[in-house]
Write an enzyme that holds these catalytic residues in place. Structure first.
Site, short mmCIF file in Angstrom:
data_model
loop_
_atom_site.label_atom_id
_atom_site.label_comp_id
_atom_site.label_asym_id
_atom_site.label_seq_id
_atom_site.Cartn_x
_atom_site.Cartn_y
_atom_site.Cartn_z
N HIS A 178 -19.27 -15.60 -18.30
CA HIS A 178 -20.09 -15.42 -17.09
C HIS A 178 -19.85 -14.05 -16.47
CE1 HIS A 178 -22.50 -16.45 -13.73
NE2 HIS A 178 -22.26 -17.76 -13.70
N ASP A 402 -36.26 -20.03 -29.13
CA ASP A 402 -36.99 -20.24 -30.38
C ASP A 402 -36.60 -19.14 -31.36
OD1 ASP A 402 -38.72 -20.58 -32.48
OD2 ASP A 402 -40.56 -20.60 -31.27
#
Length: 470
Positions: A178, A402
């Protein structure tokens, strides 16, 4: 109304896996850093709450894949990652502490990201419906043997485990530091990696921008706000104790469009201000109240906090932030209320607290946050009387992931129980969050039925009979 809130169950399964290979991934070409170089991290990047790895998982179902095609999955992801690490080269470095505990990225020979190749003899359909986070998926996220909790120093900043299932499907389990990127920055990186895998050539749109010095503290620092979100508060309530002493369980609930609209309507009933509440204002207020009621927090005069991240990108005007910046640009907003006020006042009043905390995040508030951390750097996570809500509904996570085999059938977090005072708002698959979303939260088993009851109804009345001295 109760049918508008539906509990979603997940199976408790055992997933046997075999780790086949650990593969370091180096950038495929020259990068803008040499061994011995270092990169500055802003106070938003290395604040204590960002010093974690964010685990996410993506499932892909391909019943038609043959062995040759399955083997190419690993190679496709590996090659694409090595190419994307050229413009996103900070993810190939490591973190270390400098003076006063501040972090920086440094570069040495032999670093890089890490990919893990794993296999399971299970088929994906044995995992049940892949609709909500499931702690049983933890084996699909790689952790080093005997790895310390919250370890980030001298660790690969991106760890990706590809687990190939017997049916031909696979999962991609990611751990992304993070400190390097916030949620929107992570989606930008993921989109570039996926597009590169899909096209076979490097695709970055927009081009990544590092420039963490954009958020350097002022000299001298100017702290204009009290920043209750970081305040060290002595735990004087039963809240934290009830969550950490009794092993919490993770619960997930589908929230329908109709119930979201009902919450907004109820929140607006006694609102005499010249603004309207958002769905988040109303739902966050309702979840907070329901959680506190279910936990039966005592004493009732104890001050509680609700924190949540606010994306501050559009707040920055002077100058604006460059397109493609993928670092942390979030501020923790904080609403404060006593237990008594939460459980007795109208939903409107709690929604008002959430609204004010949200709109209170301005450019000056962000700069004040940076300066506050410079003056008094928090060294530990503060859990006292706190619930933190994270909104994954803002991220186009399915669209970004994707890699050429279609969008994932599930994309998102796995397990909230290691941080039981965190609640997550998730999209349900590719559904529009305004149509339906999923709320995931942790509770002691003894409080789960009460929480569902409170969550499923909007209590519009005031209960003036609560003993203020209880």
């Amino acid at each position: 109304m109760a049918s508008w809130v539906e509990e979603l169950h997940f199976p408790h399964v055992n997933i046997p896996i075999t780790i086949a290979h650990l593969l370091p991934v180096s950038p495929a070409g020259p990068i803008s850093a040499a061994p011995g170089d270092s990169l500055y991290l802003s106070n938003l990047d290395d604040i204590i709450g960002a010093r974690v790895f964010t685990p996410t998982i993506y499932f892909y179902r391909f019943d038609f894949l043959n062995n040759s095609t399955r083997k190419s999955v690993m190679k496709t992801l590996f090659d694409a990652l090595s190419h994307v690490l050229v413009p996103y080269y900070p993810l190939s470095g490591r973190l270390r502490e400098t003076k006063n505990g501040k972090l920086e990225v440094f570069f040495e020979q032999g670093q890089g990201a890490l990919m893990v190749e794993a296999y399971s003899e299970m088929a994906l359909d044995k995992l049940g419906e892949l609709t909500v986070p499931n702690p049983a998926w933890s084996p699909l996220i790689f952790r080093f043997p005997n790895e310390e909790p919250y370890k980030i120093l001298d660790m690969p900043l991106l760890i990706a485990q590809v687990t190939l299932f017997s049916c031909g499907g696979f999962s991609l389990g990611l751990r992304l530091c993070h400190c390097i990127c916030d949620g929107l920055g992570a989606m930008q990186f993921l989109r570039a990696w996926a597009a590169t895998a899909k096209s076979g050539t490097l695709v970055t749109n927009p081009d990544p921008c590092w420039n963490r010095k954009f958020f350097q503290p002022r000299n001298p620092p100017v702290v204009k706000y009290p920043h209750m979100e970081f305040m060290k508060i002595e735990e004087g309530s039963s809240l934290t104790r009830s969550l950490w002493q009794e092993k919490p369980v993770q619960k997930c609930y589908r929230i329908s469009r109709e119930f979201q609209a009902q919450l907004k309507s109820v929140a607006a009933q006694t609102n005499d201000q010249k603004f309207s509440y958002t769905t988040f204002d109303a739902l966050a207020a309702h979840v907070w109240r329901s959680w506190v009621k279910a936990l039966d927090v005592k004493p009732v005069n104890y001050k509680l906090r609700l924190t949540f991240s606010v994306n501050a990108r559009n707040k920055l005007k002077n100058p604006p932030l460059k397109d493609g910046f993928y670092g942390n640009v979030v501020c923790l907003a904080c609403a404060v209320s006593s237990v008594y006020e939460l459980i007795t006042r109208h939903l409107t009043e709690t929604a008002h607290l959430v609204h004010d905390a949200r709109i209170g995040v301005s450019e000056e508030y962000l700069r004040s946050t940076i300066d506050y951390v410079e003056v008094d750097r928090p060294t530990r996570l503060e859990f006292g009387g706190k619930l933190t809500i994270t909104q994954w509904t803002r991220f186009s996570i399915y669209e970004c992931a994707d890699f050429g085999w279609g969008r994932p059938i599930y994309a998102g977090p796995i397990d909230l129980t290691p941080t039981p005072q965190v609640c997550v708002f998730l999209p349900e698959g590719e559904a529009d969050p305004s149509d339906r979303m999923v709320v995931c939260i942790c509770l002691p088993e003894s409080a789960t039925d009460k929480f569902k009851d409170f969550l499923s109804s909007v209590d519009q009345s005031r209960d003036e009979d609560v003993d203020r001295n209880n």
